[in-house]
Design a protein around this motif. Structure first.
Motif, PDB file in Angstrom:
ATOM      1  N   LYS A  78       0.827  -1.207   0.000  1.00  0.00           N
ATOM      2  CA  LYS A  78       0.000   0.000   0.000  1.00  0.00           C
ATOM      3  C   LYS A  78       0.858   1.254   0.000  1.00  0.00           C
ATOM      4  O   LYS A  78       0.608   2.204  -0.748  1.00  0.00           O
ATOM      5  N   ASP A  79       1.880   1.265   0.856  1.00  0.00           N
ATOM      6  CA  ASP A  79       2.748   2.439   0.936  1.00  0.00           C
ATOM      7  C   ASP A  79       3.461   2.700  -0.392  1.00  0.00           C
ATOM      8  O   ASP A  79       3.538   3.832  -0.861  1.00  0.00           O
ATOM      9  N   LYS A  80       3.987   1.625  -0.979  1.00  0.00           N
ATOM     10  CA  LYS A  80       4.718   1.772  -2.235  1.00  0.00           C
ATOM     11  C   LYS A  80       3.794   2.249  -3.352  1.00  0.00           C
ATOM     12  O   LYS A  80       4.149   3.118  -4.142  1.00  0.00           O
ATOM     13  N   VAL A  81       2.597   1.657  -3.419  1.00  0.00           N
ATOM     14  CA  VAL A  81       1.660   2.014  -4.473  1.00  0.00           C
ATOM     15  C   VAL A  81       1.185   3.448  -4.327  1.00  0.00           C
ATOM     16  O   VAL A  81       1.110   4.204  -5.297  1.00  0.00           O
ATOM     17  N   GLU A  82       0.863   3.845  -3.091  1.00  0.00           N
ATOM     18  CA  GLU A  82       0.367   5.201  -2.885  1.00  0.00           C
ATOM     19  C   GLU A  82       1.432   6.235  -3.252  1.00  0.00           C
ATOM     20  O   GLU A  82       1.131   7.283  -3.802  1.00  0.00           O
ATOM     21  N   ASN A  83       2.680   5.925  -2.932  1.00  0.00           N
ATOM     22  CA  ASN A  83       3.767   6.848  -3.305  1.00  0.00           C
ATOM     23  C   ASN A  83       3.879   6.977  -4.812  1.00  0.00           C
ATOM     24  O   ASN A  83       4.055   8.072  -5.350  1.00  0.00           O
ATOM     25  N   ILE A  84       3.778   5.830  -5.513  1.00  0.00           N
ATOM     26  CA  ILE A  84       3.893   5.840  -6.974  1.00  0.00           C
ATOM     27  C   ILE A  84       2.707   6.556  -7.602  1.00  0.00           C
ATOM     28  O   ILE A  84       2.851   7.446  -8.428  1.00  0.00           O
ATOM     29  N   VAL A  85       1.506   6.141  -7.187  1.00  0.00           N
ATOM     30  CA  VAL A  85       0.289   6.663  -7.808  1.00  0.00           C
ATOM     31  C   VAL A  85       0.069   8.133  -7.465  1.00  0.00           C
ATOM     32  O   VAL A  85      -0.254   8.942  -8.320  1.00  0.00           O
ATOM     33  N   ASP A  86       0.255   8.491  -6.192  1.00  0.00           N
ATOM     34  CA  ASP A  86       0.043   9.885  -5.809  1.00  0.00           C
ATOM     35  C   ASP A  86       1.007  10.808  -6.543  1.00  0.00           C
ATOM     36  O   ASP A  86       0.653  11.908  -6.947  1.00  0.00           O
ATOM     37  N   GLY A  87       2.232  10.327  -6.754  1.00  0.00           N
ATOM     38  CA  GLY A  87       3.193  11.127  -7.500  1.00  0.00           C
ATOM     39  C   GLY A  87       2.836  11.213  -8.963  1.00  0.00           C
ATOM     40  O   GLY A  87       3.011  12.239  -9.605  1.00  0.00           O
ATOM     41  N   ALA A  88       2.284  10.121  -9.490  1.00  0.00           N
ATOM     42  CA  ALA A  88       1.972  10.066 -10.914  1.00  0.00           C
ATOM     43  C   ALA A  88       0.780  10.931 -11.277  1.00  0.00           C
ATOM     44  O   ALA A  88       0.686  11.429 -12.401  1.00  0.00           O
ATOM     45  N   VAL A  89      -0.162  11.119 -10.334  1.00  0.00           N
ATOM     46  CA  VAL A  89      -1.350  11.894 -10.682  1.00  0.00           C
ATOM     47  C   VAL A  89      -1.202  13.368 -10.324  1.00  0.00           C
ATOM     48  O   VAL A  89      -2.172  14.113 -10.350  1.00  0.00           O
ATOM     49  N   GLY A  90      -0.010  13.778 -10.009  1.00  0.00           N
ATOM     50  CA  GLY A  90       0.194  15.179  -9.703  1.00  0.00           C
ATOM     51  C   GLY A  90       0.377  16.002 -10.961  1.00  0.00           C
ATOM     52  O   GLY A  90       1.360  16.728 -11.107  1.00  0.00           O
ATOM     53  N   PHE A  91      -0.578  15.887 -11.864  1.00  0.00           N
ATOM     54  CA  PHE A  91      -0.499  16.641 -13.116  1.00  0.00           C
ATOM     55  C   PHE A  91      -1.901  16.927 -13.622  1.00  0.00           C
ATOM     56  O   PHE A  91      -2.882  16.369 -13.140  1.00  0.00           O
ATOM     57  N   PHE A  92      -2.018  17.818 -14.600  1.00  0.00           N
ATOM     58  CA  PHE A  92      -3.307  18.160 -15.177  1.00  0.00           C
ATOM     59  C   PHE A  92      -3.683  17.130 -16.236  1.00  0.00           C
ATOM     60  O   PHE A  92      -2.854  16.698 -17.033  1.00  0.00           O
ATOM     61  N   LEU A  93      -4.963  16.758 -16.239  1.00  0.00           N
ATOM     62  CA  LEU A  93      -5.453  15.789 -17.211  1.00  0.00           C
ATOM     63  C   LEU A  93      -6.089  16.482 -18.400  1.00  0.00           C
ATOM     64  O   LEU A  93      -6.600  17.604 -18.289  1.00  0.00           O
ATOM     65  N   LYS A  94      -6.059  15.817 -19.525  1.00  0.00           N
ATOM     66  CA  LYS A  94      -6.777  16.321 -20.687  1.00  0.00           C
ATOM     67  C   LYS A  94      -8.268  16.398 -20.370  1.00  0.00           C
ATOM     68  O   LYS A  94      -8.796  15.577 -19.624  1.00  0.00           O
ATOM     69  N   LYS A  95      -8.930  17.347 -20.926  1.00  0.00           N
ATOM     70  CA  LYS A  95     -10.357  17.537 -20.657  1.00  0.00           C
ATOM     71  C   LYS A  95     -11.190  16.523 -21.436  1.00  0.00           C
ATOM     72  O   LYS A  95     -10.822  16.095 -22.521  1.00  0.00           O
ATOM     73  N   ASN A  96     -12.319  16.167 -20.845  1.00  0.00           N
ATOM     74  CA  ASN A  96     -13.256  15.225 -21.463  1.00  0.00           C
ATOM     75  C   ASN A  96     -12.558  13.927 -21.869  1.00  0.00           C
ATOM     76  O   ASN A  96     -12.689  13.452 -22.999  1.00  0.00           O
ATOM     77  N   LEU A  97     -11.802  13.379 -20.944  1.00  0.00           N
ATOM     78  CA  LEU A  97     -11.013  12.180 -21.206  1.00  0.00           C
ATOM     79  C   LEU A  97     -11.875  10.923 -21.085  1.00  0.00           C
ATOM     80  O   LEU A  97     -12.524  10.695 -20.067  1.00  0.00           O
ATOM     81  N   ASP A  98     -11.889  10.118 -22.145  1.00  0.00           N
ATOM     82  CA  ASP A  98     -12.648   8.868 -22.152  1.00  0.00           C
ATOM     83  C   ASP A  98     -11.690   7.684 -22.243  1.00  0.00           C
ATOM     84  O   ASP A  98     -10.877   7.597 -23.171  1.00  0.00           O
ATOM     85  N   ILE A  99     -11.797   6.775 -21.281  1.00  0.00           N
ATOM     86  CA  ILE A  99     -10.982   5.561 -21.247  1.00  0.00           C
ATOM     87  C   ILE A  99     -11.901   4.353 -21.219  1.00  0.00           C
ATOM     88  O   ILE A  99     -12.853   4.318 -20.446  1.00  0.00           O
ATOM     89  N   VAL A 100     -11.611   3.380 -22.065  1.00  0.00           N
ATOM     90  CA  VAL A 100     -12.367   2.125 -22.075  1.00  0.00           C
ATOM     91  C   VAL A 100     -11.438   0.988 -21.670  1.00  0.00           C
ATOM     92  O   VAL A 100     -10.344   0.845 -22.219  1.00  0.00           O
TER      93      VAL A 100
END
Length: 311
Positions: A78-100
């Motif tokens: 959990k600690d390792k994943v949260e560090n990786i993921v929290d760091g990775a999402v520290g950015f702006f996302l494209k608007k109206n993003l659709d993922i399937v």
């Protein structure tokens, strides 16, 4: 000759696993196999029962120690994943993003006891914290093989989702391997997997072609699978070889297309004790396993979902 003997061993081992899985499912229903009427009886205080009580107390202490160790492993993940993921999402996302996300039980999220949809649900919750307009659609279907996925792409509602997606995440192939096992369980040989692998490769190409025909601008990611038997049958090299070769097939097909990328996951699961990352069926990831998958996938798709103009 050695491979044939090894495959015979695999057959016997898989049969044993199937029996164990049936037992696990049966026990999980709360049924007492040894004595269904136990709850209707009162045990007398006999020496045998006293010994059983002492043994139960010992077993209970051992179980508490084991659970503590498992929790430590889970917390570590959990600690390792949260560090990786929290760091990775520290950015702006494209608007109206659709993922399937489409494919088999790994996309559906089987084994995730939080009922959050496995890696898809984790990605959704992580990306949603950015308060952006992100839509992640889960089209996973337990038991799906590559031939079945091809047919599903012809369905209007699925084709429509593919057309609208910027990102397409695909998990497929594990059930193709299991199909070989089921159809040849009494006379299983290594060459049967090799033959099916050739057909599987062609179906992967057809899946990529069909998706790109529906959506020429989409970025497609083939998510690799792992060897759930690795911790149980370390001496049977053919099991790992089969999984590795099929993952290489995913990689080779992805290399044929500019818009297709292969995401490996096998190493994620081999780094931890199986009880820390697998569900009780020993086949599917548990929530911690899906966290590892989500973090790896996020690393790969970040260039596609990041809006660099706001950075």
């Amino acid at each position: 000759m050695r491979k044939k003997q090894a495959i015979k061993m695999i057959t016997a081992s898989l049969l044993t696993i199937f029996i164990i899985l049936v037992s696990i499912n049966y026990l999980s229903s709360g049924t007492n196999i040894s004595n269904p009427n136990t709850s209707l009886r009162t045990k007398q205080n006999t020496p045998q029962n006293e010994q059983e009580a002492e043994q139960n107390e010992t077993d209970s202490k051992e179980e508490q120690t084991e659970n503590s160790e498992k929790q430590s492993l889970t917390d570590d993940i959990k600690d390792k994943v949260e560090n990786i993921v929290d760091g990775a999402v520290g950015f702006f996302l494209k608007k109206n993003l659709d993922i399937v996300a489409i494919g088999d039980s790994l996309t559906q999220g089987v084994g995730d006891t939080t009922n959050n949809g496995g890696y898809v649900g984790i990605l959704n919750s992580r990306l949603s914290t950015e308060k952006q307009d992100v839509n992640i659609e889960n089209l996973g279907k337990r038991g799906n093989r590559s031939d079945q996925l091809l047919k599903r792409l012809d369905k209007q509602e699925i084709a429509s989702s593919i057309k609208d997606a910027e990102i397409i995440l695909v998990t497929i192939g594990a059930n193709d391997i299991m199909k070989v096992v089921k159809e040849n369980i009494s006379d299983l040989e290594y060459e049967q997997f090799v033959k099916e692998q050739v057909d599987y490769k062609q179906r992967l190409r057809e899946i990529a072609d069909k998706m790109l025909a529906l959506n020429p601008d989409a970025s497609i990611y083939f998510i690799g699978f792992y060897n759930p038997f690795a911790n149980y049958f370390k001496d049977i090299e053919e099991l790992g070889l089969i999984v590795d070769n099929w993952n290489k097939t995913d990689q080779s097909v992805a290399d044929e297309y500019e818009q297709v990328t292969f995401i490996p996951t096998s190493d994620l699961f081999s780094s931890y004790n199986e009880e820390a990352v697998f569900y009780k069926d020993n086949f599917h990831p548990n929530y911690a396993g899906y966290q590892l998958m989500a973090s790896r996938i996020l690393e790969y798709i970040r260039p596609e979902i990041e809006d660099k103009s706001d950075g």
